[in-house]
Design an enzyme around this catalytic site. Structure first.
Site, PDB file in Angstrom:
ATOM      1  N   ASN A   1     -12.045 -48.091 -36.153  1.00  0.00           N
ATOM      2  CA  ASN A   1     -10.839 -47.414 -35.834  1.00  0.00           C
ATOM      3  C   ASN A   1     -10.584 -46.639 -34.611  1.00  0.00           C
ATOM      4  O   ASN A   1      -9.745 -45.920 -34.526  1.00  0.00           O
ATOM      5  CB  ASN A   1     -10.566 -46.722 -37.017  1.00  0.00           C
ATOM      6  CG  ASN A   1     -10.450 -47.485 -38.242  1.00  0.00           C
ATOM      7  OD1 ASN A   1     -10.342 -48.696 -38.124  1.00  0.00           O
ATOM      8  ND2 ASN A   1     -10.473 -46.953 -39.421  1.00  0.00           N
TER       9      ASN A   1
ATOM     10  N   ASP B   1     -20.537 -49.507 -50.222  1.00  0.00           N
ATOM     11  CA  ASP B   1     -19.415 -48.392 -49.604  1.00  0.00           C
ATOM     12  C   ASP B   1     -19.580 -47.221 -50.324  1.00  0.00           C
ATOM     13  O   ASP B   1     -20.685 -46.692 -50.684  1.00  0.00           O
ATOM     14  CB  ASP B   1     -18.005 -48.971 -49.992  1.00  0.00           C
ATOM     15  CG  ASP B   1     -16.875 -48.719 -49.207  1.00  0.00           C
ATOM     16  OD1 ASP B   1     -16.632 -47.411 -49.055  1.00  0.00           O
ATOM     17  OD2 ASP B   1     -16.236 -49.468 -48.471  1.00  0.00           O
TER      18      ASP B   1
ATOM     19  N   SER C   1     -11.149 -51.141 -42.057  1.00  0.00           N
ATOM     20  CA  SER C   1     -11.826 -51.057 -43.293  1.00  0.00           C
ATOM     21  C   SER C   1     -11.026 -51.941 -44.364  1.00  0.00           C
ATOM     22  O   SER C   1     -11.639 -52.426 -45.234  1.00  0.00           O
ATOM     23  CB  SER C   1     -11.936 -49.621 -43.926  1.00  0.00           C
ATOM     24  OG  SER C   1     -13.149 -48.941 -43.599  1.00  0.00           O
TER      25      SER C   1
ATOM     26  N   HIS D   1     -12.610 -44.432 -50.772  1.00  0.00           N
ATOM     27  CA  HIS D   1     -12.817 -45.656 -49.970  1.00  0.00           C
ATOM     28  C   HIS D   1     -13.141 -47.018 -50.724  1.00  0.00           C
ATOM     29  O   HIS D   1     -12.519 -47.897 -50.646  1.00  0.00           O
ATOM     30  CB  HIS D   1     -13.534 -45.318 -48.834  1.00  0.00           C
ATOM     31  CG  HIS D   1     -13.572 -46.235 -47.562  1.00  0.00           C
ATOM     32  ND1 HIS D   1     -14.363 -47.260 -47.690  1.00  0.00           N
ATOM     33  CD2 HIS D   1     -12.761 -46.176 -46.529  1.00  0.00           C
ATOM     34  CE1 HIS D   1     -14.097 -47.856 -46.317  1.00  0.00           C
ATOM     35  NE2 HIS D   1     -13.264 -47.141 -45.824  1.00  0.00           N
TER      36      HIS D   1
END
Length: 623
Positions: free
Chosen positions: A480, A355, A542, A388
């Site tokens: 998304n 990530d 996520s 994130h």
């Protein structure tokens, strides 16, 4: 796992963008016709996403106010009878670790001394400064009157602040803090990108083209697993006694096919059936009309007058983490507290988070992180400059039962942070592939990929195969964009593709869908760790993906003998079916259920369809 469709491509990300720079965009697919009743147009979809963003910011505001109050209460308790030097050191440490505490003022009512640890108040216009002093004086008056105080938010320049004041239990000392609410702007910007409300990334070294997401068709799904209406009996179960004693194997197979159930439990003369699609009233009608039982009655719950658990024999473990009960709806929704009775994880099973990196010194991740890898800047630590990755890591393994912040799904699995996305939240095919291969070589047994793109990259697929061939369970967010276009790496056969659900057990309005979806998990306003020792509520696939990765870690901790294919089969076969019966393109096989999956994983059992492979593997090991 469902068959993956590898033929369609587009661009824009799953949950955070991975820009696959080497590969040209494939033609956009034709998609499919949804079976739901309403079809919001693109402007309506934008309104839905804006509502989700506002919800995330509001939830972040609330949970961080709770966190600030806890820190101030701890400060007041610890400074009781402490020396001025110790108090000063504690306050300085608190501010260093929590940059949003702009000013900290201690008031000692015994000595009538006021100490300000950061004396420089922000300056704005005359009107803004007047408002700030008004709230500060109101805070002072409140603590003088033995009251706590929290001001409304106010603006100084382009920043938002609020005052909070508390007095200790003995009434001798009080604290006033000025809190910078910069995290709200940060979360808002994060979610503007994450939910695709703005072109993303719009800055940096990447050339980006945009595509329109397909339109959304809403569905509303209520299932027996949603125990909202199950106040006194299990709404999807029935207890039946047959007139001729015991039904034959063929009759049981007929019943299983008719009501969509697994093998019933037998106790004495009666059988307990649990249906994946029928309510109790529907089950009662079915058995009465077709089987004419001696009796058919609800599977009643006999309870003390206390909080109810759906599972008999499974105690609900309620951790003492500050934000758990109020904000972490997602963990009870997938029966995590019941599942902790069966497995809390193992430090031997490593979960990699490929990530934006992870904040190494976050207090709620202390001791949970291994030394990771930075695929963006060689030789550097995998620090998180976006937020994130820290949020994803907290969903998996924030310290549980430590009276701090949030509870992670795993108590003991170690997290391996791999930074493959840069400070804009984007990375190349190479950096992501490198991160996956590195994590596999380091012995990770689960890899979470809350990232993606619509371009099918053979290079990235090779990295996925490399990890899969080394028995890694690979989990990825679907995206998304509310589109049916397959996203990668989620759509690869070797990967568990995860869609997002909300607190009502419905498909999150932003979640991608398609035949490649394997399972769903909570993904709307999920509270977790965030940089600067804070907490944020974020929405996206996520956030759904790490729920599944954490479950895979718990399964492998409970039964290390299982292969990655067997783990996947357990997750899908024990999911709670949502939407159309069986596999569908909105939820895959359904929403993951931690308790049910761990029950199936216990005792060395493997799914029946994989039993021949398991036997073959054991025979090979002794030759």
């Amino acid at each position: 796992m469902s068959r993956k469709n590898l033929t369609v491509a587009g661009i824009v990300t799953a949950a955070l963008t991975v820009l696959l720079l080497t590969f040209a965009l494939r033609p956009e697919g034709s998609g499919g016709t949804l079976r739901q009743a309403s079809v919001p147009n693109p402007s309506q979809e934008k309104v839905i996403k804006k509502t989700t963003l506002v919800q995330d910011v509001a939830a972040t505001d609330k949970l961080n106010r709770v966190d600030v109050h806890r820190h101030l209460s701890t400060l007041l308790a610890d400074m009781h009878h402490a020396s001025p030097e110790a108090i000063s050191a504690y306050a300085e440490s608190l501010q260093q670790g929590h940059g949003h505490i702009t000013m900290l003022m201690m008031v000692d009512f015994n000595t009538r001394k006021t100490t300000t640890f950061k004396s420089s108040l922000p300056e704005g216009t005359d009107q803004e400064n007047k408002q700030l002093l008004h709230y500060l004086n109101t805070a002072k008056a409140a603590i003088k009157g033995h009251q706590s105080y929290e001001s409304p938010s106010f603006i100084i320049g382009d920043k938002k602040y609020y005052f909070v004041a508390q007095r200790n239990r003995e009434g001798q000392v009080a604290v006033i803090a000025l809190i910078n609410q910069k995290i709200l702007d940060r979360v808002a910007l994060h979610q503007l990108k994450n939910l695709r409300l703005i072109p993303y990334p719009k800055e940096g070294k990447y050339r980006v083209e945009s595509v329109h997401a397909d339109t959304l068709k809403d569905i509303t799904v209520k299932t027996g697993h949603d125990n909202e209406n199950a106040s006194h009996y299990y709404e999807n179960e029935i207890v039946v006694r047959f007139p001729n004693g015991h039904p034959t194997a063929a009759q049981l197979q007929t019943i299983a096919a008719d009501i969509r159930c697994k093998e019933p439990r037998k106790l004495g003369y009666a059988y307990i059936f649990r249906s994946d699609k029928m309510s109790y009233s529907q089950l009662k009608t079915y058995f009465a009309n077709k089987w004419h039982p001696l009796y058919a009655e609800p599977h009643y719950m006999y309870l003390t007058n206390d909080t109810v658990s759906e599972n008999t024999g499974a105690n609900v473990i309620t951790p003492n983490d500050l934000l758990f009960s109020t904000y972490q709806w997602n963990l009870p929704a997938i029966e995590t507290p019941q599942g902790w009775n069966l497995s809390k994880g193992s430090k031997e099973i490593v979960i990699a988070v490929v990530d934006t990196g992870v904040q190494a010194n976050h207090p709620d991740l202390k001791g949970q992180l291994l030394k990771g890898y930075n695929a963006i800047t060689s030789g550097s630590t995998p620090d998180d400059d976006v937020g994130h990755g820290t949020h994803v890591a907290g969903i998996i393994g924030a310290l549980t039962n430590n009276e701090e912040g949030v509870a992670g799904i795993s108590w003991y699995n170690k997290i391996l942070p791999v930074k493959a996305l840069d400070n804009s939240g984007a990375g190349t095919t190479y950096s992501v592939a490198e991160g996956i291969i590195w994590a596999a070589d380091q012995g990770a047994k689960v890899i979470n990929l809350s990232l993606g793109n619509y371009a099918d990259s053979q290079f990235l697929h090779d990295a996925i195969k490399y990890a899969y061939d080394r028995d890694v369970v690979i989990v990825s967010a679907s995206g998304n964009d509310n589109t049916e276009r397959p996203g990668y790496p989620a759509a690869y056969e070797e990967v568990i593709a995860v869609a997002a659900t909300n607190a009502a057990g419905e498909r999150a309005s932003f979640s991608n869908y398609g035949d490649y979806i394997d399972v769903a998990a909570p993904g709307e306003s999920i509270a977790s760790t965030y940089p600067d020792n804070q907490y944020a509520a974020l929405s996206g696939t996520s956030m759904a993906s790490p729920h599944v990765a954490a479950l895979a870690g718990l399964v492998r901790s409970l039964n290390p003998a299982l292969t990655n294919k067997e783990v996947t089969a357990l997750l899908t076969s024990n999911a709670i079916d949502l939407g159309t019966a069986g596999h569908d393109k909105y939820y895959g096989w359904g929403q993951v259920d931690i308790y049910r999956t761990l029950q199936a994983a216990g005792g060395g059992q493997v799914p029946l369809q994989l039993f021949p492979q398991q036997v073959g593997k054991q025979l090979d090991s002794i030759q």
